[in-house]
Design a protein around this motif. Structure first.
Motif, short mmCIF file in Angstrom:
data_model
loop_
_atom_site.label_atom_id
_atom_site.label_comp_id
_atom_site.label_asym_id
_atom_site.label_seq_id
_atom_site.Cartn_x
_atom_site.Cartn_y
_atom_site.Cartn_z
N ASN A 1 0.83 -1.13 -0.24
CA ASN A 1 0.24 -0.02 -0.05
C ASN A 1 0.89 1.32 -0.11
N SER A 2 1.86 1.17 -0.85
CA SER A 2 2.92 2.37 -0.94
C SER A 2 3.52 2.74 -2.20
N ARG A 3 4.26 3.86 -2.30
CA ARG A 3 4.83 3.85 -3.44
C ARG A 3 6.32 3.73 -3.32
N PHE A 4 6.77 2.94 -3.85
CA PHE A 4 8.46 2.71 -4.03
C PHE A 4 9.23 3.63 -4.91
N SER A 5 9.76 4.44 -4.44
CA SER A 5 10.55 5.33 -5.56
C SER A 5 11.99 4.99 -5.90
#
Length: 165
Positions: free
Chosen positions: A116-120
């Protein structure tokens, strides 16, 4: 909060590594807790132990809580990198650091991917520069990863040293 506390009592499971699906996946009163470890994958024996513990009376009346290992989605990671002049190749260390970001090891402190997140990848590139002074530049072919109720894992990792021009 109660289920998060119960589940995180098990060795290796941090409260931050528990993701809940509260949308009644098996009907009214049901929820699923997806768990993962900080490094590596969780065994079915641990999942069974947690479910048995909850079923033995550590749940509310009418609750249907099921604990499962979080699903994963394999990502093919591709990066080109350049080194500063007159330094030894760091490909092995670079690969291990990238793998640490995908929870395969704890050899390096880098931002790890989560559900549930953005991996940059730009953040990862910055962290790689901090870890490896010999690194002149790194360019990932990948876009950032927007995960849902699943955990990104490495399907394949290809890093290629490019000649300085």
């Amino acid at each position: 909060a109660v289920y998060r506390a119960i589940i995180s009592e098990f060795p290796g499971i941090l409260a931050d590594n528990i993701v809940f699906d509260k949308n009644a996946p098996r009907g009214p009163g049901s929820a699923t807790a997806y768990v993962h470890l900080t490094v590596g994958s969780i065994s079915q024996a641990v999942i069974n132990a947690i479910n048995n513990y909850i079923a033995s009376g550590y749940h509310g009346t009418g609750d249907d809580m099921l604990v499962q290992a979080i699903p994963t989605q394999a990502q093919n990671i591709v990066a080109d990198y350049w080194l500063k002049p007159n330094v030894s190749d760091i490909q092995s260390e670079l690969n291990e650091c990238i793998r640490a970001a995908f929870r395969e090891n704890a050899a390096y402190e880098v931002t790890t991917c989560s559900a549930n997140s953005r991996f940059s990848f730009s953040v990862l590139a910055s962290e790689l520069h901090q870890q490896f002074p010999a690194l002149k530049s790194i360019k990932f072919a990948n876009d950032d990863i927007e995960s849902g109720v699943w955990l990104p894992v490495i399907g394949s990792l290809t890093t290629t040293l490019r000649a300085n021009t």
